[in-house]
Design a protein around this motif. Structure first.
Motif, PDB file in Angstrom:
ATOM      1  N   ASN A  64       6.738  35.456  -2.022  1.00  0.00           N
ATOM      2  CA  ASN A  64       6.788  36.653  -1.246  1.00  0.00           C
ATOM      3  C   ASN A  64       6.412  36.610   0.206  1.00  0.00           C
ATOM      4  O   ASN A  64       7.094  37.016   1.165  1.00  0.00           O
ATOM      5  CB  ASN A  64       5.651  37.529  -1.792  1.00  0.00           C
ATOM      6  CG  ASN A  64       6.035  38.307  -3.152  1.00  0.00           C
ATOM      7  OD1 ASN A  64       7.347  38.887  -3.429  1.00  0.00           O
ATOM      8  ND2 ASN A  64       4.914  38.636  -4.034  1.00  0.00           N
ATOM      9  N   SER A  65       6.044  35.409   0.575  1.00  0.00           N
ATOM     10  CA  SER A  65       5.830  34.827   1.663  1.00  0.00           C
ATOM     11  C   SER A  65       7.112  34.391   2.403  1.00  0.00           C
ATOM     12  O   SER A  65       7.299  34.604   3.719  1.00  0.00           O
ATOM     13  CB  SER A  65       4.764  34.017   1.825  1.00  0.00           C
ATOM     14  OG  SER A  65       5.280  32.641   1.427  1.00  0.00           O
ATOM     15  N   ARG A  67       9.579  36.002   2.445  1.00  0.00           N
ATOM     16  CA  ARG A  67      10.542  37.402   2.748  1.00  0.00           C
ATOM     17  C   ARG A  67      10.391  37.434   4.570  1.00  0.00           C
ATOM     18  O   ARG A  67      11.018  38.212   5.094  1.00  0.00           O
ATOM     19  CB  ARG A  67       9.823  38.671   2.320  1.00  0.00           C
ATOM     20  CG  ARG A  67       9.729  38.866   0.766  1.00  0.00           C
ATOM     21  CD  ARG A  67       8.944  40.070   0.417  1.00  0.00           C
ATOM     22  NE  ARG A  67       8.974  40.085  -1.116  1.00  0.00           N
ATOM     23  CZ  ARG A  67       9.794  41.012  -1.958  1.00  0.00           C
ATOM     24  NH1 ARG A  67      10.652  41.810  -1.377  1.00  0.00           N
ATOM     25  NH2 ARG A  67       9.566  41.070  -3.081  1.00  0.00           N
ATOM     26  N   THR A  71      16.310  35.243   8.424  1.00  0.00           N
ATOM     27  CA  THR A  71      17.267  35.005   7.708  1.00  0.00           C
ATOM     28  C   THR A  71      18.270  34.118   8.483  1.00  0.00           C
ATOM     29  O   THR A  71      18.830  33.083   8.024  1.00  0.00           O
ATOM     30  CB  THR A  71      17.944  36.261   6.870  1.00  0.00           C
ATOM     31  OG1 THR A  71      17.151  36.932   6.114  1.00  0.00           O
ATOM     32  CG2 THR A  71      19.054  35.641   6.142  1.00  0.00           C
ATOM     33  N   LEU A 103      16.684  34.480  -0.071  1.00  0.00           N
ATOM     34  CA  LEU A 103      16.412  35.712  -0.093  1.00  0.00           C
ATOM     35  C   LEU A 103      15.983  36.429  -1.156  1.00  0.00           C
ATOM     36  O   LEU A 103      15.104  37.454  -1.174  1.00  0.00           O
ATOM     37  CB  LEU A 103      17.416  36.471   0.712  1.00  0.00           C
ATOM     38  CG  LEU A 103      17.368  37.912   1.090  1.00  0.00           C
ATOM     39  CD1 LEU A 103      16.272  38.148   2.032  1.00  0.00           C
ATOM     40  CD2 LEU A 103      18.770  38.358   1.657  1.00  0.00           C
ATOM     41  N   PRO A 106      12.472  36.155  -4.237  1.00  0.00           N
ATOM     42  CA  PRO A 106      10.940  36.966  -4.480  1.00  0.00           C
ATOM     43  C   PRO A 106      10.979  38.405  -5.119  1.00  0.00           C
ATOM     44  O   PRO A 106      10.410  38.555  -5.959  1.00  0.00           O
ATOM     45  CB  PRO A 106      10.834  37.252  -2.800  1.00  0.00           C
ATOM     46  CG  PRO A 106      11.493  36.119  -2.042  1.00  0.00           C
ATOM     47  CD  PRO A 106      12.516  35.842  -2.727  1.00  0.00           C
ATOM     48  N   PRO A 107      12.056  39.226  -5.032  1.00  0.00           N
ATOM     49  CA  PRO A 107      12.129  40.610  -5.762  1.00  0.00           C
ATOM     50  C   PRO A 107      12.415  40.255  -7.141  1.00  0.00           C
ATOM     51  O   PRO A 107      11.662  40.888  -7.943  1.00  0.00           O
ATOM     52  CB  PRO A 107      13.465  41.237  -4.742  1.00  0.00           C
ATOM     53  CG  PRO A 107      14.121  40.398  -4.345  1.00  0.00           C
ATOM     54  CD  PRO A 107      13.258  39.184  -3.903  1.00  0.00           C
ATOM     55  N   SER A 156      16.664  45.519  -6.655  1.00  0.00           N
ATOM     56  CA  SER A 156      16.347  45.448  -5.281  1.00  0.00           C
ATOM     57  C   SER A 156      16.870  44.289  -4.620  1.00  0.00           C
ATOM     58  O   SER A 156      17.324  44.121  -3.524  1.00  0.00           O
ATOM     59  CB  SER A 156      14.743  45.135  -5.149  1.00  0.00           C
ATOM     60  OG  SER A 156      14.170  44.855  -4.007  1.00  0.00           O
ATOM     61  N   GLN A 160      19.474  44.019  -1.337  1.00  0.00           N
ATOM     62  CA  GLN A 160      19.070  43.084  -0.131  1.00  0.00           C
ATOM     63  C   GLN A 160      20.044  41.870  -0.060  1.00  0.00           C
ATOM     64  O   GLN A 160      20.768  41.685   1.279  1.00  0.00           O
ATOM     65  CB  GLN A 160      17.859  42.338  -0.585  1.00  0.00           C
ATOM     66  CG  GLN A 160      16.682  43.359  -0.424  1.00  0.00           C
ATOM     67  CD  GLN A 160      15.416  42.396  -0.535  1.00  0.00           C
ATOM     68  OE1 GLN A 160      15.045  41.210   0.046  1.00  0.00           O
ATOM     69  NE2 GLN A 160      14.348  42.849  -1.466  1.00  0.00           N
ATOM     70  N   THR A 164      22.590  41.694   3.414  1.00  0.00           N
ATOM     71  CA  THR A 164      22.451  40.344   4.313  1.00  0.00           C
ATOM     72  C   THR A 164      23.479  39.521   4.113  1.00  0.00           C
ATOM     73  O   THR A 164      23.707  38.377   4.912  1.00  0.00           O
ATOM     74  CB  THR A 164      21.133  39.725   3.688  1.00  0.00           C
ATOM     75  OG1 THR A 164      19.842  40.965   3.598  1.00  0.00           O
ATOM     76  CG2 THR A 164      20.476  38.896   4.660  1.00  0.00           C
TER      77      THR A 164
END
Length: 264
Positions: A64-65, A67, A71, A103, A106-107, A156, A160, A164
């Motif tokens: 999560n960090s 995020r 990018t 990227l 994490p989700p 999600s 993203q 991106t």
């Protein structure tokens, strides 16, 4: 401006050729799908393991960090490091895919971990009491019960990465990002706005498709709809659940040692 964008989107010249809008959409979806598949291969087993065992929860926090990592800055750093190692188009593809994978891990990881961890411990104990062990509990109990959160994480991730993946154009790749980068460079703001609009619509379409898939895949008993409430009501012989209200069936109080008012 709006009329010009509509004219650009409906022009046959915009859609034709190897650099047309149709080809760019396919490239964009290819980069996005490749990144999500690679990220899922990494994150899904890891999330299942962390959620099932309760170990190494710091991996979810670490993911999560990521995020917070810029990018575009990460893309330039990875491109400068990896691009000289390749001589073909891989010099542009690999750095972009690596950044997109970072990227979307994490989700996916968070969704899988949260879904498995949220499974009722009593459900796990019941499965073990029936003779299930190890991966049988994961496959037949935890994954089905965690499916809503797992699919939410994947949705999600797709949103993203589609939004991106336009940064891939900064290092020479195709995709819809070409309209944004080239349009800003040449002052063609119609194609820039049109490309941004197509990216938004594409993300919404993909999310809508995944929402339909989620509706088909997730058991109705795990949803809050009427069908799910009916299924949950049928699982208990003593309690009928209808419209969110529970009512005891006749004879329930007698089974508990009380007096059935109808029998009195």
């Amino acid at each position: 401006m709006i009329a010009s964008i509509f004219e650009w989107l409906t022009s046959s010249a915009t859609w034709s050729g190897d650099t047309g809008l149709g080809a760019r959409i396919i490239e964009h979806l290819w980069y996005s799908l490749l990144a999500v598949v690679i990220a899922a291969v990494i994150a899904v087993p890891l999330g299942l393991w962390v959620g099932h065992t309760g170990r190494a929860k710091w991996l979810v926090t670490l993911a999560n960090s990521l995020r917070a990592v810029p990018t575009l800055g990460l893309l330039f750093a990875v491109a400068l490091w990896l691009s000289p190692k390749f001589q073909s188009d891989l010099a542009f593809l690999i750095p972009s895919v690596v950044v997109l994978v970072v990227l979307v891990i994490p989700p996916i990881l968070s969704g899988v971990y949260a879904g498995v961890e949220a499974v009722d411990p009593a459900t796990r104990d019941a499965a073990r009491g029936m003779g299930m062990r190890g991966m049988e509990v994961v496959r037949q109990v935890e994954i089905p019960n965690a499916m809503p959160l797992i699919l939410s994480g994947l949705r999600s991730a797709f949103l993203q990465v589609i939004a991106t993946a336009t940064v891939a154009a900064y290092v020479g790749l195709g995709g819809l990002g070409r309209y944004l980068i080239d349009g800003l460079k040449t002052g063609d703001y119609v194609s820039t706005a049109g490309g941004a609009l197509v990216v938004s619509v594409l993300a919404l379409i993909v999310d809508g498709i995944l929402a339909l898939v989620q509706r088909r895949v997730v058991s109705p008993g795990l949803t809050g709809g009427a069908k799910g409430r009916a299924l949950r009501g049928r699982t208990s012989p003593a309690v009928a659940v209808a419209d969110g209200k529970s009512s005891a069936q006749p004879g329930m109080s007698a089974a508990r040692g009380g007096v059935d008012p109808d029998a009195a």
